[in-house]
Write an enzyme that holds these catalytic residues in place. Structure first.
Site, PDB file in Angstrom:
ATOM      1  N   LYS A 258       1.417  -1.222   0.307  1.00 12.93           N
ATOM      2  CA  LYS A 258       0.383   0.120   0.423  1.00 12.93           C
ATOM      3  C   LYS A 258       1.111   1.618  -0.158  1.00 12.93           C
ATOM      4  CE  LYS A 258      -0.215  -0.432   4.950  1.00 12.93           C
ATOM      5  NZ  LYS A 258      -0.935  -0.961   6.348  1.00 12.93           N
TER       6      LYS A 258
ATOM      7  N   ARG B 280     -10.885   0.508  13.915  1.00 15.12           N
ATOM      8  CA  ARG B 280      -9.995   0.736  12.672  1.00 15.12           C
ATOM      9  C   ARG B 280     -11.596  -0.016  11.940  1.00 15.12           C
ATOM     10  NH1 ARG B 280      -4.133   0.926  10.573  1.00 15.12           N
ATOM     11  NH2 ARG B 280      -4.545  -0.714   9.651  1.00 15.12           N
TER      12      ARG B 280
ATOM     13  N   TYR C 132      16.684  29.517   9.427  1.00 18.25           N
ATOM     14  CA  TYR C 132      15.304  30.247  10.320  1.00 18.25           C
ATOM     15  C   TYR C 132      14.901  29.992  11.618  1.00 18.25           C
ATOM     16  CZ  TYR C 132      13.556  29.831   5.126  1.00 18.25           C
ATOM     17  OH  TYR C 132      13.198  30.212   3.334  1.00 18.25           O
TER      18      TYR C 132
ATOM     19  N   MET D 225      12.667  24.120   3.730  1.00 13.32           N
ATOM     20  CA  MET D 225      12.145  23.205   2.364  1.00 13.32           C
ATOM     21  C   MET D 225      12.768  22.627   1.418  1.00 13.32           C
ATOM     22  SD  MET D 225       8.876  24.647  -0.330  1.00 13.32           S
ATOM     23  CE  MET D 225       7.842  25.632   0.861  1.00 13.32           C
TER      24      MET D 225
HETATM   25  C1  PLP Z   1      -0.558  -1.570   6.506  1.00 14.39           C
HETATM   26  C2  PLP Z   1      -0.838  -3.202   7.574  1.00 14.39           C
HETATM   27  C3  PLP Z   1      -0.303  -4.138   6.990  1.00 14.39           C
HETATM   28  C4  PLP Z   1       1.385  -4.334   7.295  1.00 14.39           C
HETATM   29  O1  PLP Z   1       1.310  -3.879   8.893  1.00 14.39           O
HETATM   30  P1  PLP Z   1       3.382  -3.317   8.724  1.00 14.39           P
HETATM   31  O2  PLP Z   1       3.535  -3.717  10.106  1.00 14.39           O
HETATM   32  O3  PLP Z   1       3.669  -3.232   7.787  1.00 14.39           O
HETATM   33  O4  PLP Z   1       4.094  -5.125   8.475  1.00 14.39           O
HETATM   34  C5  PLP Z   1      -0.716  -5.672   7.341  1.00 14.39           C
HETATM   35  N1  PLP Z   1      -2.610  -4.996   7.894  1.00 14.39           N
HETATM   36  C6  PLP Z   1      -2.994  -4.447   7.675  1.00 14.39           C
HETATM   37  C7  PLP Z   1      -4.702  -4.327   8.056  1.00 14.39           C
HETATM   38  C8  PLP Z   1      -2.223  -3.787   6.777  1.00 14.39           C
HETATM   39  O5  PLP Z   1      -3.434  -1.763   7.572  1.00 14.39           O
END
Ligand code: PLP
Length: 368
Positions: A30, A127, A249, A297
């Site tokens: 993802k 969630r 800055y 930046m």
């Molecule tokens: C992002 C995610 C993972 C992977 O988790 P990691 O901690 O990066 O290994 C697995 N399952 C779900 C549902 C996730 O959202």
């Protein structure tokens, strides 16, 4: 310059897969493969034998489909309303997160033929996934699941990176209840850290993300994964400091003369988080040098007093991430986690993908 070692990702995948009793392990790609390029990552992992991928968004799944034409691709964010045909057209598998999604996908399958799905049970993350009440109803009357060609039972751990956290065991017991009532179906439970928990947290299909990319799945212990990313920035200019003055800055850092300051062409717009200012470190050769002043930046300033001039001229590279200063080290300096460091890296770095295995090999450079 961002160098991404695709072979290290493949090696990490092999190490994670070894932790599965049955050797079945997916890859989470993802957020564009945690910022490293989902197509390049998934393409390399497919060569390493990975045949199952998880992404968050439907659009990510559609984009990935052409890279891995024969793989299973699960969409973690669920079945979006009125989009069932889009999942089917691209052969994508929704992770069904509530009863409405189960009913919608079952309805689609009744009309167009049975298709696979995952059913996500919320065992403590609060969630996504079926609530305990929804899960109870499904377990009492699981008939609807027979309308799918394959069902993966899924849950997600909230505290896998804290082995002693009591929620781990509560989630395990809760998910075990589900598995016990639906023994015909495969399960997927462990993320990266979950694969390293003692006890029965594996399920039938591993689901690691961050550990593939070199993040430490066992915080507090040595990292069992190979580092994957190297981030370098180019020195643009040097300043000899012979009278006391401030840098950057807000004038947050005062330099004591004599000193030498180098300005490097990486900033928060490149994912070098602003919170690293006055906290971070970089490497020039074997010299560990501090980030001084705020992160701008497009620029950072480092104190290179004592570094030989031959290694520290305009045009020289400074290592910001690498084997000696990992994503977890930088995350600690920034007050965040390796995940955020990776996914923040952004599009402006010149990217170099290294792989002996990929047909395009290491000369393959992509601007970006
Ligand atoms: C992002 C995610 C993972 C992977 O988790 P990691 O901690 O990066 O290994 C697995 N399952 C779900 C549902 C996730 O959202």
């Amino acid at each position: 310059m961002l160098t991404i070692d695709l072979d290290a990702i493949a090696e990490n995948y092999a190490r994670l897969r070894e932790r599965m009793r049955n050797g079945a392990c997916a890859a989470v790609v993802k957020a564009d493969g945690y910022g490293l390029g989902a197509a390049r990552v998934a393409g390399r992992l497919a060569l390493a034998g990975c045949d199952t991928f998880f992404v968050a968004h439907l659009t990510e799944g559609i984009a990935l489909r052409s890279t891995v034409p024969n793989a299973r691709i699960y969409i973690l964010n669920g079945l979006y309303a009125h989009c069932a045909a889009d999942y089917a057209d691209h052969d994508l598998i929704p992770v069904l997160n509530d009863r409405g999604q189960i009913d919608d996908w079952a309805g689609y399958c009744r009309e167009h033929g049975a298709r696979p799905c995952a059913v996500h049970f919320d065992t403590g993350m609060t969630r996504l996934g079926l609530t305990p009440a929804e899960a109870g109803h499904l377990l009492d009357d699981p008939e609807i699941l027979r309308g799918f060609s394959d069902v993966l039972l899924m849950s997600h751990l909230a505290c896998a990176d804290e082995p002693d956290h009591p929620l781990n065991e509560r989630q395990r017991v809760e998910f075990e209840r589900v598995r016990h009532r639906l023994p015909a179906y495969r399960t997927s439970f462990a993320n990266s850290s979950g694969l390293f928990l003692a006890g029965d947290f594996q399920g039938d299909l591993g689901r690691p993300g961050v550990a593939l990319y070199g993040g430490n799945p066992t915080p507090g212990a040595a990292n069992p994964m190979r580092p994957v990313v190297r981030l370098e920035g180019r020195i643009l200019q040097l300043r000899e400091i012979d009278a006391s003055r401030t840098v950057g800055y807000g004038a947050t850092h005062e330099i004591r003369p004599p000193a030498r300051i180098a300005t490097v062409a990486v900033g928060y717009a490149d994912g070098y988080l602003r919170s690293i200012g006055n906290h971070g470190h970089a490497f020039i050769g074997d010299y560990r040098v501090p980030i001084v002043g705020r992160v701008s930046m497009d620029l950072i300033t480092i104190d290179v007093t004592g570094v030989p001039e031959t290694q520290c001229r305009p045009g020289c590279w400074v290592e910001l991430l690498g084997t000696r200063h990992t994503i977890d080290d930088l995350a600690a300096e920034a007050g965040t986690i390796g995940y955020e460091i990776l996914t923040s890296l952004g599009a402006r770095h010149h990217r170099v993908y290294q792989s002996e295995a990929s047909p395009s090999a290491d000369s393959d450079r992509e601007a970006g």
